[in-house]
Design a protein around this motif. Sequence first.
Motif, mmCIF file in Angstrom:
data_model
loop_
_atom_site.group_PDB
_atom_site.id
_atom_site.type_symbol
_atom_site.label_atom_id
_atom_site.label_comp_id
_atom_site.label_asym_id
_atom_site.label_seq_id
_atom_site.Cartn_x
_atom_site.Cartn_y
_atom_site.Cartn_z
ATOM 1 N N LEU B 11 0.898 -1.170 0.073
ATOM 2 C CA LEU B 11 0.012 0.051 -0.095
ATOM 3 C C LEU B 11 0.997 1.250 0.061
ATOM 4 O O LEU B 11 0.407 2.243 -0.814
ATOM 5 C CB LEU B 11 -0.769 0.114 1.283
ATOM 6 C CG LEU B 11 -2.045 -1.370 1.281
ATOM 7 C CD1 LEU B 11 -2.601 -1.334 2.578
ATOM 8 C CD2 LEU B 11 -2.989 -0.611 0.284
ATOM 9 N N ARG B 14 2.052 1.719 -3.377
ATOM 10 C CA ARG B 14 1.256 2.216 -4.349
ATOM 11 C C ARG B 14 0.974 3.900 -4.206
ATOM 12 O O ARG B 14 0.856 4.413 -4.960
ATOM 13 C CB ARG B 14 0.015 1.423 -4.025
ATOM 14 C CG ARG B 14 -1.322 1.958 -4.979
ATOM 15 C CD ARG B 14 -2.415 1.061 -4.956
ATOM 16 N NE ARG B 14 -3.056 1.107 -3.811
ATOM 17 C CZ ARG B 14 -4.194 0.519 -3.349
ATOM 18 N NH1 ARG B 14 -4.935 -0.504 -4.275
ATOM 19 N NH2 ARG B 14 -4.992 0.669 -2.438
ATOM 20 N N CYS B 18 1.469 6.843 -6.770
ATOM 21 C CA CYS B 18 0.465 7.865 -6.874
ATOM 22 C C CYS B 18 0.947 9.356 -7.033
ATOM 23 O O CYS B 18 0.758 10.041 -7.711
ATOM 24 C CB CYS B 18 -0.779 7.530 -6.132
ATOM 25 S SG CYS B 18 -1.852 6.268 -6.335
ATOM 26 N N GLU B 77 -10.223 7.900 -1.231
ATOM 27 C CA GLU B 77 -10.069 6.480 -1.550
ATOM 28 C C GLU B 77 -10.973 5.554 -0.988
ATOM 29 O O GLU B 77 -10.986 4.439 -0.739
ATOM 30 C CB GLU B 77 -8.554 5.947 -1.316
ATOM 31 C CG GLU B 77 -7.674 6.582 -2.221
ATOM 32 C CD GLU B 77 -6.111 5.888 -1.770
ATOM 33 O OE1 GLU B 77 -6.117 5.114 -0.825
ATOM 34 O OE2 GLU B 77 -5.326 6.194 -2.473
ATOM 35 N N ALA B 79 -14.270 4.507 -1.749
ATOM 36 C CA ALA B 79 -14.520 3.267 -2.428
ATOM 37 C C ALA B 79 -13.611 2.179 -2.567
ATOM 38 O O ALA B 79 -14.037 1.051 -2.503
ATOM 39 C CB ALA B 79 -15.152 3.787 -3.863
ATOM 40 N N ILE B 80 -12.443 2.870 -2.798
ATOM 41 C CA ILE B 80 -11.360 1.686 -3.046
ATOM 42 C C ILE B 80 -10.960 0.930 -1.835
ATOM 43 O O ILE B 80 -10.965 -0.502 -1.725
ATOM 44 C CB ILE B 80 -9.930 2.389 -3.352
ATOM 45 C CG1 ILE B 80 -10.358 3.003 -5.083
ATOM 46 C CG2 ILE B 80 -8.708 1.204 -3.723
ATOM 47 C CD1 ILE B 80 -9.149 3.927 -5.318
ATOM 48 N N ARG B 83 -14.025 -1.758 -0.991
ATOM 49 C CA ARG B 83 -13.759 -2.745 -2.132
ATOM 50 C C ARG B 83 -12.751 -3.632 -1.539
ATOM 51 O O ARG B 83 -12.666 -4.837 -1.683
ATOM 52 C CB ARG B 83 -13.391 -2.252 -3.473
ATOM 53 C CG ARG B 83 -13.464 -3.001 -4.466
ATOM 54 C CD ARG B 83 -15.138 -3.562 -4.952
ATOM 55 N NE ARG B 83 -15.110 -4.645 -5.672
ATOM 56 C CZ ARG B 83 -15.315 -5.508 -5.171
ATOM 57 N NH1 ARG B 83 -16.076 -5.688 -3.948
ATOM 58 N NH2 ARG B 83 -15.775 -6.813 -6.058
ATOM 59 N N GLU B 84 -11.442 -3.156 -1.464
ATOM 60 C CA GLU B 84 -10.209 -3.977 -1.114
ATOM 61 C C GLU B 84 -10.542 -4.411 0.080
ATOM 62 O O GLU B 84 -9.987 -5.596 0.601
ATOM 63 C CB GLU B 84 -9.074 -3.366 -1.067
ATOM 64 C CG GLU B 84 -8.669 -2.724 -2.605
ATOM 65 C CD GLU B 84 -7.437 -1.987 -2.811
ATOM 66 O OE1 GLU B 84 -7.029 -1.591 -2.009
ATOM 67 O OE2 GLU B 84 -6.975 -2.040 -4.047
ATOM 68 N N LEU B 86 -12.922 -6.157 1.118
ATOM 69 C CA LEU B 86 -13.922 -7.346 0.804
ATOM 70 C C LEU B 86 -12.730 -8.491 0.577
ATOM 71 O O LEU B 86 -13.098 -9.786 0.601
ATOM 72 C CB LEU B 86 -14.931 -6.971 -0.158
ATOM 73 C CG LEU B 86 -16.051 -6.093 0.161
ATOM 74 C CD1 LEU B 86 -16.832 -6.078 -0.906
ATOM 75 C CD2 LEU B 86 -16.860 -6.662 1.312
ATOM 76 N N LEU B 89 -8.048 -6.729 2.999
ATOM 77 C CA LEU B 89 -7.233 -5.739 3.360
ATOM 78 C C LEU B 89 -7.481 -5.178 4.865
ATOM 79 O O LEU B 89 -8.490 -5.151 5.217
ATOM 80 C CB LEU B 89 -7.548 -4.389 2.435
ATOM 81 C CG LEU B 89 -6.913 -3.174 2.483
ATOM 82 C CD1 LEU B 89 -5.346 -3.482 1.970
ATOM 83 C CD2 LEU B 89 -7.379 -2.093 2.024
ATOM 84 N N ARG B 241 -18.802 0.054 6.176
ATOM 85 C CA ARG B 241 -19.832 1.136 5.579
ATOM 86 C C ARG B 241 -20.107 0.677 4.122
ATOM 87 O O ARG B 241 -19.416 -0.231 3.433
ATOM 88 C CB ARG B 241 -19.096 2.313 5.102
ATOM 89 C CG ARG B 241 -18.774 3.045 6.491
ATOM 90 C CD ARG B 241 -17.854 4.197 6.345
ATOM 91 N NE ARG B 241 -17.454 4.624 7.800
ATOM 92 C CZ ARG B 241 -17.381 5.983 8.002
ATOM 93 N NH1 ARG B 241 -17.566 6.864 7.368
ATOM 94 N NH2 ARG B 241 -16.825 5.966 9.488
ATOM 95 N N GLU B 242 -21.286 1.195 3.545
ATOM 96 C CA GLU B 242 -21.625 0.394 1.816
ATOM 97 C C GLU B 242 -20.875 1.228 1.065
ATOM 98 O O GLU B 242 -20.683 2.583 1.153
ATOM 99 C CB GLU B 242 -23.137 0.929 1.896
ATOM 100 C CG GLU B 242 -23.927 -0.208 2.948
ATOM 101 C CD GLU B 242 -25.454 0.293 2.932
ATOM 102 O OE1 GLU B 242 -26.110 -0.810 3.574
ATOM 103 O OE2 GLU B 242 -25.842 1.193 2.758
ATOM 104 N N VAL B 243 -20.603 0.712 0.027
ATOM 105 C CA VAL B 243 -19.887 1.222 -1.155
ATOM 106 C C VAL B 243 -20.989 1.806 -2.170
ATOM 107 O O VAL B 243 -20.502 2.618 -3.108
ATOM 108 C CB VAL B 243 -19.025 0.393 -1.744
ATOM 109 C CG1 VAL B 243 -17.741 -0.051 -0.833
ATOM 110 C CG2 VAL B 243 -19.516 -1.005 -2.293
ATOM 111 N N VAL B 244 -22.068 1.397 -2.085
ATOM 112 C CA VAL B 244 -23.230 1.659 -3.266
ATOM 113 C C VAL B 244 -23.737 2.926 -2.780
ATOM 114 O O VAL B 244 -24.240 2.933 -1.464
ATOM 115 C CB VAL B 244 -24.069 0.347 -3.376
ATOM 116 C CG1 VAL B 244 -25.001 0.786 -4.318
ATOM 117 C CG2 VAL B 244 -23.187 -0.667 -3.832
#
Lengths: 303, 245
Positions: B11, B14, B18, B77, B79-80, B83-84, B86, B89, B241-244
């Motif tokens: 991380l 990365r 960035c 970040e 949302a990322i 996602r990760e 799940l 991470l 938390r929800e990503v959608v």
Amino acid sequence: MGSRTSLPPGPLRVENVGVSLGGTRILKMVNLTLHAGEMCALIGPSGAGKSTLIKALLGLRDPDEGSVRMGSLSLAKLGPVGYVPQDDALHRGLTVRSELAYAAELRMPGTSAEERQSRIAEVLAQVDLVDRAQIRIRRLSGGQRKRVSLALELLTGPPLLILDEPTSGLDPGLEARTMTLLSQVAGTGRIVLVATHAMESIERAEALCVLVGGHVAFFGPPRKALSYFRVDRYAELFRQLEKQSPSSWGLTASADPDQRAFLSRPGPALSSAAARTSEQGSPTSTDEALDRLKAQMVSPEAS
Amino acid sequence: MSTPRRQSHVLAARYWDCLLGDLGSLFLILAQAPLIGWLCAVVWGSIESDTPGLYFVLCLSALWFGCINACREIVKERAILERERLFGLSTRDYVISKVWVLAALGAVQVVLLQGTVEWHLQLRGPMLLELLALFGASVAGTGLGLLVSALATTQERAVFAVPLLLLPQILFSELAIPSNLYSDVVGTVEKIMPVHWAFRVFEESAALEPRWHMVALSLGVLMAMCTVLVGAAMVSLLPRREVVT
């Protein structure tokens, strides 16, 4: 964990799913069946419950009633479902290859660098981004960024892939190409669910689910939706939805023999191959299932 | 097969990539420091001596660097991250990777700030100690910024929160408050302000007979503040938390 694609352990079955939020029922008695190799377009007006259904399928919201299963597995046991959100969740300062490389390192622990590189090459080819691999993501077009998002999800080969408005902001040509790409992705043995407004490309999907007010107003082959709603074009479908209440659309759909038959239809050959592979206890993968399928086509007795 | 890297290493690599992928923004981040240093030199150079006011501005600037560098880094970040997560991470590794890179960035900034000031003015204390004080303020600011970023729902809100957190550093300082208004309450509140502790190090290092235990205590408090703030950022990211949307 191998880098090869896992096939669905069976059909995705959404059975009588209901979801409430703050005392309001957002989804009511939703039923869907999708087999490996199928793409389903999910459409509906704003507030129809598309996002809630996606959350339920991602395991982010537990249904108050009903169940979501893939084969004999609950989604929680299936592992992460592939999900491409409407807004790109990407590091814009990275190149396409770097983005995929870091994601692969994080999402595919236990794989060697060579395996990850090979998988990255596969997904780049699959989404047709090989020649853009060294370009920084912020320099890509909207459609290309969407393909990077798709490639990220394909890395781990999820059996179920959900995309939320992948064609929003794209011109009609790119929209059609994206839907074709998704259809090809489904063709590799996955189940693909696409929430979309790309009405002209709906026929690329094997199934269409029309949601309205939390009810399924239609679930079946896209072409049948035109006669069912008595419209000539898919774009006219939303206007037709306003002529009845959502609950009466839901009741009509659940009583429709064609839609009931579609819900209980047998899976196509690809999912049968996958099922057999699963039954034999060997690792399931798209490549293996496709190999079996090809073998059957050449020599039927091989099955 | 090579040994897999820890998540925090991946991380951090990365995150660093960035930053390097946007050299324009990186230049602007780094250029703030010599610019502020030069402005300090312009103001205090005409006085021809360093003063507590200069120390305070330097400490506040270092805190500002850390805070503004960090305040958008998680929220942008989110949302990322969700996602990760799940895919297994670790939130702890994610936040630690941010601290590493931001601390390195802060170190470069305080060297540039202090270097520019020292180029024009001869400060009384040992430069290394003053750099440590500024670095302490910067990492405390990083902790504060990461906590803001973890709690904020949008990047804009995170940025708006930064001045609200920095203003009390000025309001609750001995330098800003007339001595007749400096009450016990103000004194107590001042002690939870990172700038106060960095300023203490400057004061002690400039004294004829520095109290080294106070220097050590002040630096320790700054590190403790950073640890607590980073820990709070990790905790606030723990609920799913929800990503959608």
